[in-house]
Scaffold this active site. Sequence first.
Site, short mmCIF file in Angstrom:
data_model
loop_
_atom_site.label_atom_id
_atom_site.label_comp_id
_atom_site.label_asym_id
_atom_site.label_seq_id
_atom_site.Cartn_x
_atom_site.Cartn_y
_atom_site.Cartn_z
N HIS A 165 20.68 5.10 15.48
CA HIS A 165 21.59 5.78 14.51
C HIS A 165 22.28 6.83 15.56
CE1 HIS A 165 18.55 9.32 15.28
NE2 HIS A 165 17.67 8.27 14.87
N ASP A 167 23.43 9.88 15.02
CA ASP A 167 23.12 11.31 14.83
C ASP A 167 22.07 11.81 15.68
OD1 ASP A 167 22.00 9.81 12.65
OD2 ASP A 167 20.80 11.55 12.06
N ASP A 202 15.99 10.02 21.19
CA ASP A 202 16.22 9.57 19.64
C ASP A 202 17.56 10.07 19.29
OD1 ASP A 202 15.85 9.28 17.00
OD2 ASP A 202 14.43 11.08 16.80
N GLU A 236 20.45 9.66 9.98
CA GLU A 236 18.88 9.08 9.89
C GLU A 236 18.05 10.61 10.02
OE1 GLU A 236 14.85 7.94 10.97
OE2 GLU A 236 16.27 9.44 12.27
N GLU A 237 18.39 11.34 10.78
CA GLU A 237 17.74 12.60 10.77
C GLU A 237 17.86 13.64 9.43
OE1 GLU A 237 15.58 12.69 13.07
OE2 GLU A 237 16.47 11.70 14.81
N ASP A 265 14.57 -1.85 15.13
CA ASP A 265 15.01 -0.40 15.10
C ASP A 265 13.94 0.50 15.95
OD1 ASP A 265 16.45 1.66 14.21
OD2 ASP A 265 15.56 2.02 12.32
N HIS A 545 12.90 15.75 19.42
CA HIS A 545 13.62 16.68 18.59
C HIS A 545 13.08 18.27 19.11
CE1 HIS A 545 13.27 14.08 14.56
NE2 HIS A 545 13.63 13.37 15.75
#
Length: 574
Positions: A165, A167, A202, A236-237, A265, A545
């Site tokens: 992803h 984002d 991520d 996705e987030e 993934d 994150h």
Amino acid sequence: MIKLEDDYDRQERGQCFLWRHKKLLFSLGGLLALVVYGTSCVTGATYDTVVAHGCHKPRCRKIEPIIPAFNKSVDMIFNDVEYKKATIERLSGAIKIPTEIGDVFPEPSEDREYFKYFFEFHDYLEKSYPLVYDQLTVEKVNELGLLYTWKGSNTSLQPILFMAHQDVVPVNRKTLDEWEHPPFSGYYDEETDYIWGRGALDCKNLLTAELEAIEQLLKDGYTPERTTLVSFGFDEESSGTKGARELGKFLDERYGKDSIYTIIDEGGGVTELEENLFLALPVNAEKGYVDVLITIDGRGGHSSKPPDHTTIGVASKLISLIEDHPFEQSFALDNPIFRALTCSAEHSSNIPSSLKRNILGAPHSRKKEHALAEFLASHVAYRDLIRTTGAVDIITGGIKANALPEVTAFLLNHRIEIHSSVNDTLEADLYHAKKIAKKYGYGLSFKGEPVIPETSLGVIEINTRYELEPAPVSPTSGPVWDLFAGTIQNVFENGVFAGNKDADMYIATYLSTGNTDTKYYWNLSKNIYRFIASQFDKETLHVVHSVGERIKADNHLSAIAFVYQYSVNAGNAE
Ligand SMILES: *[C@@H]1O[C@H](CO)[C@@H](O)[C@H](O)[C@H]1NC(C)=O
Ligand SMILES: *[C@@H]1O[C@H](CO)[C@@H](O)[C@H](O)[C@H]1NC(C)=O
Ligand SMILES: *[C@@H]1O[C@H](CO)[C@@H](O)[C@H](O)[C@H]1NC(C)=O
Ligand SMILES: *[C@@H]1O[C@H](CO)[C@@H](O)[C@H](O)[C@H]1NC(C)=O
Ligand SMILES: [Zn+2]
């Protein structure tokens, strides 16, 4: 219950008889046991070792590495200094573009300004991976979703699909001064080999790894038989509803149900269990999810004349009841963590022997399986992987000191155990809500339908906001799995650990309590594996994150090597 269909089952069947009947065999005497069964198990071993170790067939076997038939750049990816430098620069450039996504955002077609960094990101990818953009078909789905199609020479073979992803989780601006190197700097520190910034783990690492590998394969002149697809969502987030959901629908329409060979993934990586003992942990199942919104809709009034329980009081009674009755554990051997436990029990020296016996004995003995389940249920690190959880995360009610709260509402978030369902989970909540409604004289409704008629005090309303069943468990046996696992084994055994004769590596599986964008792709393939071929770096596990997100460049190289090798191995497999 889902049938256990992996090699544990196949391997154990042979020794099950011996195991189940060990008492009988014992009474017949060890010698006879060996004469009758010994040759199929461990020739020459004493009866005691047979009983103690089953048939000595390892339950967590080392998989044969699969060397790709086309491997022009395999060495270069790992060892070429210039290549590494250029790769770091491309990942670092991707991190510099702040494709942050919050929880609330407009439609991409309606507010291009809001998404300006995503458009910049697209331009950046096009500039950085010229062969990909020249030779693959690149389509945009819902403006920002990216779908790359590398057409194979044999269109009767099912395509492979790589996902990632675009984002990233927003950086809390209050934490900016806690970052050793700014989150959108993409700074590379040669000394520590870290590339810094939001998205380093991520998921710009995986996103660029996929494009790096394909770019290199194109440069090397490789042509796949199997079509290769790459899809990048952009939310996705958040929930994935605008990105992956649209991409999933698009792919569904184009290719249909069960049309994809494998889907890879983001997910687990490779962890070092103890010195030189490594486990690869692809995630082959995910828990389900439901947000339950519970509203105590009561009566207002002056707080000098309160009822026995205000709506806040009733909400607290219900919350207490729910918290005091957590879901039962429901561990079964098809839980992906069992494979990780088995590999640890068999190959690690740090596992207490009683636990080891319970893990290795669980397939043969209900008692040992039960003891293992009890162990897992009582450990914080494991218990949430084998039961449905509930957490009250939001509550509102009341606005003034002298006014009774007319309405109190709270949100209860569930992560659903893989053998359970949204239905089971909601039934449990309803059961508790019914008790409270009856006890305190309230009505009850579920999704707008009355369950108990509203009373003079009011009604407890239950609604759901988002429902997702547990993901189907992807197979861990058969040719598709074998090729996937064999490729991982090769990337590490003959690549990452090539200079380390003592390194020992096994392929296990793991379960995720969260969900990736694959939740919109279930119809496309049974073979969904969430895995990045990078070593977990113990120092940076907590920074996903969060402040300090960074990746070791060497760990990024192995992720590229995997995509390169898997594209070849799977790209030519029947
Ligand atoms: C490349 O493939 C050849 C032939 O199978 C093999 O001998 C060689 O070891 C491989 N090299 C690498 C780096 O995988
Ligand atoms: C669960 O499923 C049963 C059978 O289909 C149905 O009657 C019941 O209403 C469902 N419960 C919930 C909470 O949706
Ligand atoms: C999968 O297919 C079923 C049945 O055709 C459909 O109801 C469901 O919405 C599909 N799921 C996704 C995620 O597209
Ligand atoms: C394409 O793949 C199918 C399915 O494996 C196979 O039967 C067929 O021979 C292949 N065709 C070519 C031209 O290789
Ligand atoms: Zn992610």
